[in-house]
Design a protein around this motif. Structure first.
Motif, PDB file in Angstrom:
ATOM      1  N   ILE A 247     -15.908 -15.956  25.401  1.00 40.46           N
ATOM      2  CA  ILE A 247     -17.254 -16.385  26.235  1.00 40.46           C
ATOM      3  C   ILE A 247     -17.028 -16.470  27.730  1.00 40.46           C
ATOM      4  O   ILE A 247     -17.699 -16.518  28.711  1.00 40.46           O
ATOM      5  CB  ILE A 247     -16.944 -17.739  25.692  1.00 40.46           C
ATOM      6  CG1 ILE A 247     -17.143 -18.063  24.155  1.00 40.46           C
ATOM      7  CG2 ILE A 247     -17.323 -19.071  25.856  1.00 40.46           C
ATOM      8  CD1 ILE A 247     -16.304 -19.206  23.404  1.00 40.46           C
TER       9      ILE A 247
ATOM     10  N   SER B 270     -18.443 -13.013  29.306  1.00 43.35           N
ATOM     11  CA  SER B 270     -19.392 -13.285  28.712  1.00 43.35           C
ATOM     12  C   SER B 270     -20.679 -14.223  30.034  1.00 43.35           C
ATOM     13  O   SER B 270     -21.636 -13.369  30.019  1.00 43.35           O
ATOM     14  CB  SER B 270     -19.922 -14.045  26.936  1.00 43.35           C
ATOM     15  OG  SER B 270     -19.554 -12.398  26.535  1.00 43.35           O
ATOM     16  N   ILE B 271     -20.185 -14.961  30.286  1.00 43.00           N
ATOM     17  CA  ILE B 271     -20.589 -15.733  31.738  1.00 43.00           C
ATOM     18  C   ILE B 271     -20.125 -14.849  32.697  1.00 43.00           C
ATOM     19  O   ILE B 271     -21.186 -15.203  33.661  1.00 43.00           O
ATOM     20  CB  ILE B 271     -19.706 -17.412  31.161  1.00 43.00           C
ATOM     21  CG1 ILE B 271     -20.080 -18.503  30.034  1.00 43.00           C
ATOM     22  CG2 ILE B 271     -19.517 -17.857  33.054  1.00 43.00           C
ATOM     23  CD1 ILE B 271     -19.204 -19.117  29.811  1.00 43.00           C
TER      24      ILE B 271
ATOM     25  N   TYR C  44     -13.608 -28.166  18.118  1.00 44.43           N
ATOM     26  CA  TYR C  44     -14.931 -27.476  19.345  1.00 44.43           C
ATOM     27  C   TYR C  44     -16.381 -26.507  18.543  1.00 44.43           C
ATOM     28  O   TYR C  44     -16.656 -25.959  19.348  1.00 44.43           O
ATOM     29  CB  TYR C  44     -14.478 -26.825  20.548  1.00 44.43           C
ATOM     30  CG  TYR C  44     -13.092 -27.045  21.363  1.00 44.43           C
ATOM     31  CD1 TYR C  44     -12.930 -28.200  22.010  1.00 44.43           C
ATOM     32  CD2 TYR C  44     -11.922 -26.546  20.626  1.00 44.43           C
ATOM     33  CE1 TYR C  44     -12.107 -28.822  22.770  1.00 44.43           C
ATOM     34  CE2 TYR C  44     -10.372 -27.284  21.074  1.00 44.43           C
ATOM     35  CZ  TYR C  44     -10.793 -27.844  22.376  1.00 44.43           C
ATOM     36  OH  TYR C  44      -9.691 -29.061  22.844  1.00 44.43           O
TER      37      TYR C  44
ATOM     38  N   LEU D 124     -19.716 -26.800  20.014  1.00 43.14           N
ATOM     39  CA  LEU D 124     -20.007 -25.815  21.064  1.00 43.14           C
ATOM     40  C   LEU D 124     -19.748 -24.297  21.160  1.00 43.14           C
ATOM     41  O   LEU D 124     -20.196 -23.671  21.828  1.00 43.14           O
ATOM     42  CB  LEU D 124     -18.520 -26.289  22.171  1.00 43.14           C
ATOM     43  CG  LEU D 124     -18.372 -25.790  23.661  1.00 43.14           C
ATOM     44  CD1 LEU D 124     -19.912 -26.546  24.375  1.00 43.14           C
ATOM     45  CD2 LEU D 124     -17.267 -26.187  23.845  1.00 43.14           C
ATOM     46  N   ILE D 125     -18.643 -24.028  20.194  1.00 40.18           N
ATOM     47  CA  ILE D 125     -18.585 -22.759  19.690  1.00 40.18           C
ATOM     48  C   ILE D 125     -19.731 -22.294  18.943  1.00 40.18           C
ATOM     49  O   ILE D 125     -20.471 -20.461  20.002  1.00 40.18           O
ATOM     50  CB  ILE D 125     -17.577 -22.404  19.374  1.00 40.18           C
ATOM     51  CG1 ILE D 125     -16.177 -22.597  19.291  1.00 40.18           C
ATOM     52  CG2 ILE D 125     -17.470 -21.526  18.302  1.00 40.18           C
ATOM     53  CD1 ILE D 125     -14.657 -23.079  18.038  1.00 40.18           C
TER      54      ILE D 125
ATOM     55  N   ILE E  78     -22.940 -23.025  19.895  1.00 38.80           N
ATOM     56  CA  ILE E  78     -24.537 -22.841  21.404  1.00 38.80           C
ATOM     57  C   ILE E  78     -23.831 -22.279  21.051  1.00 38.80           C
ATOM     58  O   ILE E  78     -24.598 -21.267  22.157  1.00 38.80           O
ATOM     59  CB  ILE E  78     -23.802 -24.267  21.534  1.00 38.80           C
ATOM     60  CG1 ILE E  78     -24.571 -25.096  20.909  1.00 38.80           C
ATOM     61  CG2 ILE E  78     -24.999 -24.014  23.036  1.00 38.80           C
ATOM     62  CD1 ILE E  78     -24.644 -27.171  21.075  1.00 38.80           C
ATOM     63  N   LEU E  79     -22.805 -21.390  22.242  1.00 40.64           N
ATOM     64  CA  LEU E  79     -22.501 -20.811  23.204  1.00 40.64           C
ATOM     65  C   LEU E  79     -22.193 -19.548  22.329  1.00 40.64           C
ATOM     66  O   LEU E  79     -23.190 -18.503  22.865  1.00 40.64           O
ATOM     67  CB  LEU E  79     -20.466 -20.748  23.351  1.00 40.64           C
ATOM     68  CG  LEU E  79     -20.584 -22.054  24.704  1.00 40.64           C
ATOM     69  CD1 LEU E  79     -18.996 -21.837  24.640  1.00 40.64           C
ATOM     70  CD2 LEU E  79     -21.421 -21.975  25.784  1.00 40.64           C
ATOM     71  N   PHE E  80     -21.568 -18.913  20.885  1.00 43.78           N
ATOM     72  CA  PHE E  80     -21.737 -18.006  21.069  1.00 43.78           C
ATOM     73  C   PHE E  80     -23.312 -17.404  20.313  1.00 43.78           C
ATOM     74  O   PHE E  80     -23.628 -16.207  20.234  1.00 43.78           O
ATOM     75  CB  PHE E  80     -20.890 -17.483  19.579  1.00 43.78           C
ATOM     76  CG  PHE E  80     -19.668 -17.618  19.564  1.00 43.78           C
ATOM     77  CD1 PHE E  80     -19.135 -15.975  20.034  1.00 43.78           C
ATOM     78  CD2 PHE E  80     -18.688 -18.386  20.286  1.00 43.78           C
ATOM     79  CE1 PHE E  80     -17.687 -15.211  20.229  1.00 43.78           C
ATOM     80  CE2 PHE E  80     -17.024 -18.113  20.461  1.00 43.78           C
ATOM     81  CZ  PHE E  80     -17.355 -16.143  20.425  1.00 43.78           C
TER      82      PHE E  80
ATOM     83  N   CYS F   1     -25.745 -18.388  21.883  1.00 45.32           N
ATOM     84  CA  CYS F   1     -26.399 -17.788  22.812  1.00 45.32           C
ATOM     85  C   CYS F   1     -26.805 -16.776  23.058  1.00 45.32           C
ATOM     86  O   CYS F   1     -26.722 -15.769  23.591  1.00 45.32           O
ATOM     87  CB  CYS F   1     -26.463 -19.534  23.807  1.00 45.32           C
ATOM     88  SG  CYS F   1     -27.132 -20.349  23.810  1.00 45.32           S
ATOM     89  N   ILE F   2     -25.284 -16.511  22.875  1.00 45.37           N
ATOM     90  CA  ILE F   2     -24.408 -15.253  23.675  1.00 45.37           C
ATOM     91  C   ILE F   2     -24.901 -13.871  22.823  1.00 45.37           C
ATOM     92  O   ILE F   2     -25.498 -12.399  23.035  1.00 45.37           O
ATOM     93  CB  ILE F   2     -23.119 -15.051  23.768  1.00 45.37           C
ATOM     94  CG1 ILE F   2     -22.320 -16.017  25.304  1.00 45.37           C
ATOM     95  CG2 ILE F   2     -22.613 -13.726  24.260  1.00 45.37           C
ATOM     96  CD1 ILE F   2     -20.766 -16.065  24.643  1.00 45.37           C
TER      97      ILE F   2
END
Length: 418
Positions: free
Chosen positions: A132, A135-136, A219, A222-223, A225-227, A229-230
């Motif tokens: 993550i 990637s950010i 988490y 959050l996990i 959502i972030l994954f 998006c990526i």
């Protein structure tokens, strides 16, 4: 402590070696440094695998299905030597390592699991957080520099692919062939993270998000959502297709899930062969059309000699996008069955009642469907190493038993997740 260092070296190399290799190649105009950073991860896996071999030679016990992995390694190496002797001009065998490294990585993970003082949750969180964060960072670089400028100008990625990796068919207009997603004549830039390839980014994300979802529940939102998006920014449709199918198969047909996945794989290949032209026309996507064309070449290899003995007798080197076809038509039916039985054993071992590692079983379903119908990314070390490493680690280290309970699976395992 040494194994933790090895772990973070592996994570860093698998996440950053393409970007680092391209930068080294651009800065120093030399393939030597770039190729060293690319193959460094393989050297680390080999070191760990040698550690496993030494333990194994002194009486280390392995599970029944893991023997299929050992037999597969021996069979493919012997077949590769025989094919090279029979057809010495076939340079395609130079990349035969691709088909053996998933098993090598598995036993590397088993060795680390047997020796480490950390648990499966630490392993998963280390990889997921690193994925993550990097990637950010690359998303920010895309905004600041522009993704085309970053990979085309600053990293000169096309030159890196041509000169170092030798993938001449993977470069289009000075960028990776998958850099753009084209639909109805409109091209979209795909997010490639630190990998330089959107498929590698997406599949590496899948191998991280599935275990993170199950073993980092605090988490979970959050996990996801972030994954999402990526992976979504990579425009890799296969992940969003395969993962829901794998989850559905596991929860609806857990006991027979792997067999069901094999049936779906055969049906999926048959569907592609029968309706390939229709699929290409509807998708209006060059990538889909190329995939259909690749699968259609299967009829050139459908003869008994090639199915049984692979390229040893036929001399024909397969180059299909679905990599299980390459295993079948390169090494023959025997090694193919051994590898499938190895994967089936991993699935069964992690899908037992009260298993804390159902995520590994789900990844095995995703792997067999992907390898059989779509691509070879689960054979690619950069994009899939974590799935195989995690499976090996969980096999030996993360599950321990109470002495006064019946042997697993009848008894409930006590799990060291930290």
């Amino acid at each position: 402590m040494a194994l933790k260092i090895f772990l973070f070296v592996l994570i860093a190399l698998n996440l950053m070696d393409n970007a680092a290799g391209a930068w080294l190649h651009t800065q120093f105009s030399s393939s030597a440094a770039a190729i060293q950073i690319i193959y460094a991860k393989y050297a680390v896996f080999i070191i760990l695998f040698i550690g496993f071999c030494l333990e194994f030679s002194t009486g280390m016990k392995i599970k029944r299905y893991e023997w299929f992995g050992i037999y597969y390694l021996v069979a493919t190496v012997l077949m590769a030597i025989a094919i090279l002797a029979a057809h010495p001009g076939e340079k395609a065998l130079a990349r035969v390592y691709i088909y053996v490294f998933p098993v090598i990585i598995y036993f590397s993970g088993l060795y680390v699991g047997n020796k480490s003082d950390f648990g499966i949750r630490y392993l998963i969180s280390s990889f997921a957080i690193s994925y993550i964060l990097i990637s950010i960072i690359f998303a920010a670089l895309n905004v600041l520099l522009g993704s085309v400028e970053l990979w085309g100008h600053y990293l000169n990625y096309a030159s890196f692919i041509l000169d170092v990796k030798g993938f001449s068919d993977d470069v289009v207009d000075g960028l990776h062939g998958n850099f753009y997603y084209t639909y109805q004549g409109i091209s979209f830039v795909r997010f490639v993270g630190s990998f330089g390839d959107p498929l590698a980014l997406a599949y590496a994300g899948m191998t991280a998000v599935v275990p993170a979802y199950y073993l980092l529940p605090k988490y979970r939102a959050l996990i996801v959502i972030l994954f999402a998006c990526i992976i979504g920014a990579s425009f890799t449709r296969a992940v969003f297709l395969i993962l829901p199918i794998a989850v559905a198969i596991y929860y609806r047909m857990k006991k027979t899930g792997f067999g069901v996945a094999l049936i779906i794989s055969v049906l999926g290949l048959s569907f592609t062969l029968i309706f390939g032209d229709f699929i290409s026309d509807v998708s209006e996507n060059s990538s889909t059309a190329a995939h259909v064309l690749s699968v259609s070449k299967i009829f050139e290899f459908l003869d008994p000699a090639t199915i049984i003995s692979g390229a040893l007798v036929s001399g024909k080197i397969p180059e299909f996008e679905p990599a299980m076809l390459n295993v079948l038509f390169l090494f023959g039916l025997g090694p193919t069955i051994l590898f499938i039985m190895f994967m089936r054993g991993i699935y069964i071992d992690n899908s037992r009642e009260n298993s804390p590692t159902v995520s590994i079983a789900i990844l095995m379903i995703a792997a067999i469907i992907s390898l059989s119908i779509i691509s070879g990314v689960f054979f690619a070390t950069t994009s899939s190493w974590f799935a195989w490493f995690l499976a090996g680690f969980a096999s030996k280290r993360s599950i321990s038993y109470i002495s006064n309970t019946p042997p697993y699976p009848e008894g409930k395992p006590v799990v060291n997740l930290q």
